[in-house]
Design an enzyme around this catalytic site. Sequence first.
Site, short mmCIF file in Angstrom:
data_model
loop_
_atom_site.label_atom_id
_atom_site.label_comp_id
_atom_site.label_asym_id
_atom_site.label_seq_id
_atom_site.Cartn_x
_atom_site.Cartn_y
_atom_site.Cartn_z
N GLU A 33 0.82 -1.23 0.00
CA GLU A 33 0.00 0.00 0.00
C GLU A 33 0.85 1.27 0.00
O GLU A 33 0.65 2.17 0.83
CB GLU A 33 -0.97 -0.01 1.19
CG GLU A 33 -1.97 -1.14 1.12
CD GLU A 33 -3.11 -1.05 2.12
OE1 GLU A 33 -3.03 -0.27 3.08
OE2 GLU A 33 -4.10 -1.79 1.92
N GLU A 81 -5.57 -8.35 -0.49
CA GLU A 81 -6.26 -8.04 0.77
C GLU A 81 -7.71 -7.77 0.42
O GLU A 81 -8.00 -6.85 -0.36
CB GLU A 81 -5.67 -6.80 1.46
CG GLU A 81 -4.37 -7.06 2.17
CD GLU A 81 -3.89 -5.87 3.01
OE1 GLU A 81 -4.73 -5.18 3.61
OE2 GLU A 81 -2.67 -5.65 3.04
O1 AHR Z 1 -5.13 -5.96 6.96
C1 AHR Z 1 -4.98 -4.85 7.81
C2 AHR Z 1 -4.29 -3.68 7.12
O2 AHR Z 1 -5.12 -3.19 6.11
C3 AHR Z 1 -3.00 -3.99 6.42
O3 AHR Z 1 -1.91 -3.92 7.26
C4 AHR Z 1 -2.92 -2.91 5.39
O4 AHR Z 1 -2.20 -3.31 4.24
C5 AHR Z 1 -4.37 -2.58 5.08
O5 AHR Z 1 -4.60 -1.23 5.08
#
Ligand code: AHR
Length: 506
Positions: free
Chosen positions: A174, A293
């Site tokens: 990210e 994610e």
């Molecule tokens: O999954 C939790 C967090 O969410 C992770 O660390 C990050 O990559 C995202 O913003």
Amino acid sequence: MAKKARVAIDRDYRIAKIDKRIYGSFIEHIGRAVYGGIYEPGHPLSDDQGFRKDVITLTRELDVPIVRYPGGNFVSGYDWEDGVGPREKRPRRAELAWFAVETNQVGTDDFAEWARRAGTEVMMAVNLGTRGPDAARNLVEYCNHESGTRYSDMRIANGWRAPHGIKVWCLGNEMDGPWQIGHKTAEEYGRTAAEAARVMKMMDPTIELVACGSSGPSMPTYPAWEDEILSHTYDLVDYVSLHVYYPKKDDDLPSFLAQSCGMDEFIRTVASTCDYVKAKRRSKKTMYLSFDEWNVWYHALASNGKSPRWQTAPAFNEDIYTFEDALLVGSMLITLLRNADRVRMACIAQLVNVIAPIMTANGGGAWKQTIFYPYLHASRYGRGTAMRLAVDGPTYDCRGFERVPALDAVAVEDEEGQALTFFAVNRDVDDPLDVEISLRDYLGYSVVEHIVLDHPEDLLAANTVESPKRVAPRAGTEWKMDGTTLRVRMPRLSWNVVRLAKKRET
Ligand code: AHR
């Protein structure tokens, strides 16, 4: 009164062969995901390395093919060298992503070993926040090089003779997000990622690399970010990442459930941006997507950042998922399957305790959250070829989306062409759906089972340590096969898995 929907499936309308890695998950050094989640030495169910065997059993039940590690935001401040070698010598570090104390009792070698015990692969992320190409290529050497060099010999000296053989590597996490340690502009990240990719692939040309796409479609730099970073990395990387988490803002359930339509738009936009870069470069290479994610996340968000700083493995971001949440997770899985031609990897975030399908109590048991079930069913029965369906049924308009199909569905034909499974969510809040499925190309198939997850008496029901089986799937009985027409009643607000198999010739 039941509503009606019709589904047609044609054996020639194949989306793509499914890459099983779309059923991946994620373990970050955050909250109780590692400490108290996968690792709890002294627990009665822990093995000789301190790994919880009950969590390994549940991970194996899910048949998770790949697990992203060690972050997440955590990785952007992580020195991987802290987590290897004798445990008693590993430093306790102030961890700046989540303001916790990281004890480093679990690190690269330990996680690779946990993955072996859990029957899964590692998707390793490197730190492109506070560090860069040098630390990244050293970690590739440490993990994947046989022997006879500084870092491979360091691994051997630490007790790990065989290389870990880690195939998939994420170039940071990210990096478009202002919250990220070492946050970068698209140009800065594109250049750094390209340089890291180059030396990592020099070290091990067999690895696959994932470049950071946008942290979500609401980012102000989306999708220009993808265009810029890919203009630097297109020839060097194999995937671009996507992340999304869906909240529930109010009692508007139809809008909550429609959010998977946004996931579909997100995938199509990123794929189009990749194809635009491909065209600009006159490239022959197709870029694939790693949705590394995704989940529903809102229950515990308000408490995020409010607990005292510098604790070790504090309990936070532990969403307790309701039955409704499982429906949206089901639709997100269906969306990934419908996009199997571009999405090659995906990770439900996360695996244990932190926004996760598996929960544990410190010193106590482990149990399945509501979202465990759609993930389990898709991972178990959703391998083979994703099939395109023609669905004709009721639709609804809601906040953010128009003409949302009440019946969200996809089918998967297994690799041997002997089994066919339909995954479906009935999003209708009021009525069951009588679904008529035309199986004209599947003569000789019969229903093995209809699995239903519903909970009409309380849509907000959840599984907790006190009542871990409150929400669980049941066998559906309301189906009838008539020649090649299958009629299935899908209850209002339900997750459905209809499994068919070819009858054996006698
Ligand atoms: O999954 C939790 C967090 O969410 C992770 O660390 C990050 O990559 C995202 O913003």
